[in-house]
Design an enzyme around this catalytic site. Structure first.
Site, PDB file in Angstrom:
ATOM      1  N   HIS A   1      96.878 -16.010 -51.758  1.00  0.00           N
ATOM      2  CA  HIS A   1      97.231 -17.416 -51.985  1.00  0.00           C
ATOM      3  C   HIS A   1      97.151 -17.810 -53.461  1.00  0.00           C
ATOM      4  O   HIS A   1      97.555 -18.922 -53.822  1.00  0.00           O
ATOM      5  CB  HIS A   1      96.384 -18.344 -51.091  1.00  0.00           C
ATOM      6  CG  HIS A   1      95.078 -18.755 -51.671  1.00  0.00           C
ATOM      7  ND1 HIS A   1      93.875 -18.184 -51.332  1.00  0.00           N
ATOM      8  CD2 HIS A   1      94.767 -19.724 -52.566  1.00  0.00           C
ATOM      9  CE1 HIS A   1      92.901 -18.768 -52.003  1.00  0.00           C
ATOM     10  NE2 HIS A   1      93.415 -19.706 -52.762  1.00  0.00           N
TER      11      HIS A   1
ATOM     12  N   ASP B   1      94.757 -13.026 -46.358  1.00  0.00           N
ATOM     13  CA  ASP B   1      94.756 -13.526 -47.737  1.00  0.00           C
ATOM     14  C   ASP B   1      94.233 -12.447 -48.686  1.00  0.00           C
ATOM     15  O   ASP B   1      93.077 -12.482 -49.125  1.00  0.00           O
ATOM     16  CB  ASP B   1      93.890 -14.792 -47.809  1.00  0.00           C
ATOM     17  CG  ASP B   1      94.084 -15.556 -49.101  1.00  0.00           C
ATOM     18  OD1 ASP B   1      95.021 -15.235 -49.849  1.00  0.00           O
ATOM     19  OD2 ASP B   1      93.278 -16.482 -49.345  1.00  0.00           O
TER      20      ASP B   1
ATOM     21  N   GLY C   1      88.674 -22.537 -57.622  1.00  0.00           N
ATOM     22  CA  GLY C   1      88.660 -21.748 -58.850  1.00  0.00           C
ATOM     23  C   GLY C   1      87.962 -20.411 -58.671  1.00  0.00           C
ATOM     24  O   GLY C   1      88.111 -19.506 -59.488  1.00  0.00           O
TER      25      GLY C   1
ATOM     26  N   SER D   1      88.434 -18.622 -55.874  1.00  0.00           N
ATOM     27  CA  SER D   1      89.206 -17.793 -54.938  1.00  0.00           C
ATOM     28  C   SER D   1      89.768 -16.545 -55.594  1.00  0.00           C
ATOM     29  O   SER D   1      90.079 -16.522 -56.779  1.00  0.00           O
ATOM     30  CB  SER D   1      90.323 -18.531 -54.205  1.00  0.00           C
ATOM     31  OG  SER D   1      90.687 -19.673 -54.798  1.00  0.00           O
TER      32      SER D   1
HETATM   33  C1  4AZ Z   1      89.627 -22.984 -53.331  1.00  0.00           C
HETATM   34  O1  4AZ Z   1      90.258 -24.030 -53.293  1.00  0.00           O
HETATM   35  C2  4AZ Z   1      88.389 -22.840 -52.533  1.00  0.00           C
HETATM   36  N1  4AZ Z   1      83.993 -23.515 -50.254  1.00  0.00           N
HETATM   37  C3  4AZ Z   1      87.692 -21.637 -52.515  1.00  0.00           C
HETATM   38  C4  4AZ Z   1      86.545 -21.516 -51.781  1.00  0.00           C
HETATM   39  C5  4AZ Z   1      86.098 -22.582 -51.023  1.00  0.00           C
HETATM   40  C6  4AZ Z   1      86.773 -23.777 -51.035  1.00  0.00           C
HETATM   41  C7  4AZ Z   1      87.935 -23.904 -51.777  1.00  0.00           C
HETATM   42  C8  4AZ Z   1      84.848 -22.393 -50.223  1.00  0.00           C
HETATM   43  O2  4AZ Z   1      89.988 -22.061 -54.060  1.00  0.00           O
END
Ligand code: 4AZ
Length: 256
Positions: A46, A100, A199, A201
């Site tokens: 993603h 993902d 941020g 991810s």
């Molecule tokens: C994001 O938006 C995201 N709390 C990544 C991890 C989490 C929430 C949002 C987990 O990249």
């Protein structure tokens, strides 16, 4: 990372920072990732939401990075991207980011990609199907937000310990119900104090088994950050050993 502490990249030398180059050549931080061999970084699909933004030439990967707003040329290693491989089954139609997972191949320079150092070193993938029990403590790392309501990322790499949550629990109606597929797992704290956040991810969730750290999860999604009954959701890396092997041609990455 919410509720964590500052981390030295030397303690997480597989952490990769993925940047996107905009029209005016500015480098915009896009996602975290994990170095799994000299030339390959595992991240989240993603992170590449529109087809046009998957042009490898627009991306670069920095390894060995501690601080976002400074470049330590002595320890950082920066690469162009040779190719971006998204999982064929990546599907956000149910808004749950199923499959993902993505691979970035670093562009070799004079026949080599990353060079191992105190700040740069690949992480092991766990053996296929290896399961850890609920409650097991693992560690998440990233340059993402320290609090959901902030609009800016952390200026430095941070880490936090989180505990694995059973699938049955995470699929309860007051948790995420049917959004959690078998390709995902949840992790958080019993007091909801620590979590990955926007941020982070693409970055790693690593767990120590037999005195070695293994990449069990890719930071994927969550409803907000560090919210009650809304744990972080991670891509279950042990479902993808064969996929990684097929795409990278590296059988060694599955052996740990
Ligand atoms: C994001 O938006 C995201 N709390 C990544 C991890 C989490 C929430 C949002 C987990 O990249």
């Amino acid at each position: 990372i919410v509720g964590g502490t500052v981390a030295a990249v030397e303690s997480h030398p597989w952490v990769a920072a993925i940047f996107w180059r905009g029209r005016s050549k500015e480098k915009v931080f896009r996602c975290g990732g994990s170095l799994i061999s000299a030339c390959w970084v595992l991240t989240a699909a993603h992170c590449f939401p529109d087809r046009s933004s998957t042009k490898p030439r627009r991306f670069s990967v920095v390894l060995g990075k501690n601080a976002m707003n400074e470049t330590n040329a002595a320890v950082e290693q920066t690469f162009r991207v040779e190719q971006i491989i998204l999982h064929e089954g990546y599907d956000n139609s149910a808004e749950n980011y199923n499959n993902d997972i993505a691979l970035l191949q670093l562009k070799a320079r004079r026949g080599r990609c990353s060079i191992e150092s105190d700040s740069v070193r690949p992480v092991c993938l766990p053996p296929p199907g290896q399961k850890l029990h609920p409650g097991f403590t693992c560690e998440v790392t990233g340059y993402g937000k320290e609090n959901q309501s902030l609009w800016y990322n952390s200026p430095v790499l941070r880490e936090a310990q989180v505990n694995l949550i059973a699938g049955d629990v995470c699929r309860q109606p007051d948790y995420y119900a049917s959004l959690i597929s078998d390709n995902m797992f949840c992790a958080g704290r019993t007091d909801w104090s620590r979590d990955a956040c926007e941020g982070d991810s693409g970055g790693p969730l690593v767990c120590e088994v037999g005195e070695r750290l293994f990449l069990f999860g890719v930071i994927s999604w969550g409803d907000g950050c560090a919210k009650e009954k809304r744990p972080g959701v991670y891509t279950q890396v042990t479902n993808y050993n064969w996929w990684v092997e097929e795409k990278t041609g590296l059988s060694s990455v599955t052996s740990g």
